[in-house]
Design an enzyme around this catalytic site. Structure first.
Site, PDB file in Angstrom:
ATOM      1  N   ALA A 209       0.812  -1.209   0.000  1.00 30.79           N
ATOM      2  CA  ALA A 209       0.000   0.000   0.000  1.00 30.79           C
ATOM      3  C   ALA A 209       0.850   1.265   0.000  1.00 30.79           C
ATOM      4  O   ALA A 209       0.401   2.325  -0.411  1.00 30.79           O
ATOM      5  CB  ALA A 209      -0.910  -0.015   1.230  1.00 30.79           C
ATOM      6  N   LYS A 210       2.068   1.143   0.488  1.00 33.33           N
ATOM      7  CA  LYS A 210       3.014   2.276   0.538  1.00 33.33           C
ATOM      8  C   LYS A 210       2.375   3.499   1.170  1.00 33.33           C
ATOM      9  O   LYS A 210       2.481   4.601   0.663  1.00 33.33           O
ATOM     10  CB  LYS A 210       3.600   2.546  -0.849  1.00 33.33           C
ATOM     11  CG  LYS A 210       4.316   1.325  -1.426  1.00 33.33           C
ATOM     12  CD  LYS A 210       5.041   1.557  -2.721  1.00 33.33           C
ATOM     13  CE  LYS A 210       5.847   0.354  -3.177  1.00 33.33           C
ATOM     14  NZ  LYS A 210       5.049  -0.754  -3.696  1.00 33.33           N
TER      15      LYS A 210
END
Lengths: 271, 271
Positions: free
Chosen positions: B95-96
């Protein structure tokens, strides 16, 4: 929306207020929990009460993802409502995304095409090819994190990268990217004293400024160092407006809090 | 899942393969588009065909968000399927994310509690208070971006922050954060030559290594410089496995591609 249209909207409303739609079900009025979609009901009431005072709305995507499919549906309904009833208002997906090129393209599609946002916040750590897929969209804006409002900003952002602070390197480097005219930047109000230096690097770019209010930043300071002839500022306030009251009068109280900020802004714009 | 359980799973399966579930509806077999939920149907078929060869699955969240509510529903179904049928498999939300503290808490709830992931990838730019809300979850893992596989990694990550490369400062600094034992790190396979230096800073931490295959990284190089006595590696492959075929035999071809990587890994583990 073009930057020119945004500037016209600021002049017309005498406001550069952005209202943060960071909806936490534990903090909204209890009676709304009986609604079919409490998050959307809350957002709609806030929008109805403040749309003439604000030029932008900024849902922080985390608050929607935390409620899964229901949150995502509420976000879509909120965007559909804004785009149908207030197409002149600038919308910001505060998502802080960024990934390798083909993946950033998917995020850009999600926020610009699927949800219809005017802009999205993006993190710079992965560099050029993680940001350019967002910049490729015409009349959409990519708001790059430069100097954030939190204490962790001092862990890396303000430290010197080859002789110059990392956040300044982010500003300078990003100017060379394709379609960099679509860039805006996040600069926290809690670090207003840095704005003088920032304006030397990006004299004209719009800045999204969080941290006025609950986080302690000063509107006066931000404007003193950050304002341009075309204003160049969107000042965000979330909690101080949307949670001004937890009672049935929450929308009226939100309007009052937004109105106070708008009045301060009008005063500054006419000085 | 604890790190110890992950290591046991690697030993048992003789594999440190992570399969990237980056589902693009333009690239999956046409006959699946007739299914009620083509994304989940695709993921289920890939999981059924590869679960004995892989120790981890990593959906990149961008690919789900691009399909809005339907994408989010497919992600939830995929996670429910994995947690119900293969609870011993490590799951990664790629998802960063990363935001100010109270917002990162919302993301952590979304991925750890609502969706039931074992881990989530997080960007370091906003520093300590943007990451610690993720680290607060017991037996969940936060995979911090250190040195990514894309060309943009050279824009900031490999440049020197006060005398040492930014990515090394990220590694060093993050070791001091609360619950840092829950940290893992992203290091791209395309930069395997940096792994020797990285292991001096974090000798034991698990690394999530993207970029083997489609992006050109070498498994041999990654293992030569990055492997620890407890393996310490999760090597991700997405496109080379899940898009091995666009025909009705796609699952069998995915198994074949995953099996080839697992065989190489088994060979390396027994050397």
């Amino acid at each position: 929306m073009t930057t020119r249209e945004l500037i016209a909207s600021i002049r017309r409303k005498q406001s550069f207020l952005c209202v943060g739609l960071d909806v936490d079900l534990n903090r909204i009025p209890l009676h709304l929990l009986e609604e079919e979609d409490p998050i959307f009901a809350f957002n709609k009431a806030i929008i109805d009460a403040t749309h003439d005072l604000a030029v932008a709305y900024k849902p922080n995507i985390a608050f929607y993802e935390a409620y899964g499919v229901k949150g995502w549906e509420a976000l879509r309904k909120t965007m559909n409502y804004l785009n149908a009833h207030h197409p002149g208002i600038f919308t910001i997906a505060d998502a802080k995304r960024g990934d390798i090129g083909n993946t950033s393209s998917m995020y850009a599609r999600a926020f610009f095409e699927d949800l219809g946002f005017d802009s999205v916040t993006v993190a710079p750590y992965m560099g050029r090819d993680s940001v350019e897929p967002f910049l490729a969209f015409k009349d959409r804006h990519t708001i790059l994190l430069a100097l954030t409002s939190n204490s962790g900003a001092f862990d890396f952002q303000t430290r010197k990268l080859e002789g110059r602070e990392l956040y300044k390197e982010v500003l300078e480097t990003s100017k060379k990217w394709n379609n960099s005219s679509n860039l805006m930047y996040v600069v926290g109000a809690t670090k207003a004293e840095y704005l003088e230096d920032i304006r030397r690097i990006i004299p004209d770019s719009f800045l999204l400024v969080p941290g006025v209010g609950a986080q302690g930043g000063s509107l006066e300071e931000v404007c003193k160092y950050g304002m341009t002839p075309d204003v160049g500022l969107l000042v965000n306030s979330a909690r101080a407006i949307i949670y001004a009251s937890k009672d049935r009068d929450f929308a009226a109280q939100a309007r009052k809090a937004a109105g106070e900020l708008q009045q301060q802004m009008e005063h500054i714009l006419n000085r």
